[in-house]
Scaffold this motif. Structure first.
Motif, PDB file in Angstrom:
ATOM      1  N   ASP A   1       1.473  -3.300  -2.247  1.00 52.65           N
ATOM      2  CA  ASP A   1       2.867  -3.175  -1.811  1.00 52.65           C
ATOM      3  C   ASP A   1       3.109  -4.192  -0.713  1.00 52.65           C
TER       4      ASP A   1
ATOM      5  N   GLN B   1       2.424  -4.985  -8.869  1.00 52.83           N
ATOM      6  CA  GLN B   1       3.407  -4.696  -7.832  1.00 52.83           C
ATOM      7  C   GLN B   1       3.655  -3.188  -7.756  1.00 52.83           C
TER       8      GLN B   1
ATOM      9  N   ILE C   1       5.576  -0.571  -5.771  1.00 54.21           N
ATOM     10  CA  ILE C   1       6.652  -0.276  -4.826  1.00 54.21           C
ATOM     11  C   ILE C   1       6.416   1.099  -4.207  1.00 54.21           C
TER      12      ILE C   1
ATOM     13  N   HIS D   1       9.752  -6.532  -3.364  1.00 59.40           N
ATOM     14  CA  HIS D   1       9.198  -6.722  -4.705  1.00 59.40           C
ATOM     15  C   HIS D   1      10.209  -7.380  -5.636  1.00 59.40           C
TER      16      HIS D   1
END
Length: 215
Positions: free
Chosen positions: A35, A72, A74, A85
């Motif tokens: 993150d 990725q 989040i 992101h």
């Protein structure tokens, strides 16, 4: 987990594949669920960039047998995590070859997007600042911002909640991560199995792990 071609920039390979043979070539895969708004994600990414990746490139066996994937992840309790992101997804679309370099720059500047530092600005103002981060790695700032900006008027369809031009990519990476059930960042998955790897590992610990696992 498979990597869609549109997200190919998430993958980092260290050596060219061998000549074609009757057996398909594959490598070990280390997936890093990170993150951009997480200090521990920044810490492990910094170690990877500054120490682990150079060590892999210097070792032909490791380089030919291993690939990395940036996942990725989040973390929505920090609202700016989504925005950070999103800009990475914009970079991925416009200049996928810049993705890892951009990620390094954004991690270095992540505290500029922590809760306290975004609370008094609009969403589009935050996007504008993030687009300038992308520009530091040679990605067109205006093109990045164009993909991120939220209109202040309804579109031709009359919708008021359509997001921006990378919203569908956010949905896709989120859906993929939910299938795996990752929560904590950073999380490292090696050949499909979650590893007990800490963001505080030294290069010596990484070398020991690579020696044991990349065979």
């Amino acid at each position: 987990m498979a990597l869609p071609p549109k997200f190919a920039g998430h993958k980092l390979v260290f050596a060219a594949p061998p000549a074609p043979s009757a057996v398909a070539h594959t490598t070990h895969t280390a997936e890093f669920y990170l993150d951009y708004c997480c200090p521990y994600s920044a810490k492990i990414f910094r170690t990877l960039n500054n120490a682990v990746i150079p060590a892999i490139k210097a070792n032909p066996q490791w380089a030919s047998s291993l690939s990395f994937i940036f996942r990725q992840q989040i973390q929505p309790w920090h609202p700016s995590s989504t925005l950070m992101h999103e800009v990475a997804l914009a970079v991925l679309r416009l200049a996928p070859e810049r993705f890892w370099e951009f990620s390094g720059v954004l991690f270095e500047e992540q505290d500029a997007y922590f809760d306290t530092n975004v609370v008094n600005e609009t969403r589009n103002d935050t996007y504008r600042r993030l687009a300038k981060v992308a520009a530091k790695t040679g990605v067109d700032e205006e093109e990045v911002y164009r993909l991120l900006v939220i209109p202040d008027k309804p579109g031709p369809d009359g919708f008021l909640n359509s997001g921006n031009q990378v919203t569908n990519d956010v949905k896709l990476v989120t859906k993929m991560n939910r299938l795996v059930g990752v929560h904590f960042t950073p999380t490292v998955v090696y050949d499909g199995v979650v590893q007990d790897i800490s963001s505080g590992w030294t290069i010596e610990q990484w070398t020991e792990w690579l020696t044991k696992n990349v065979v």
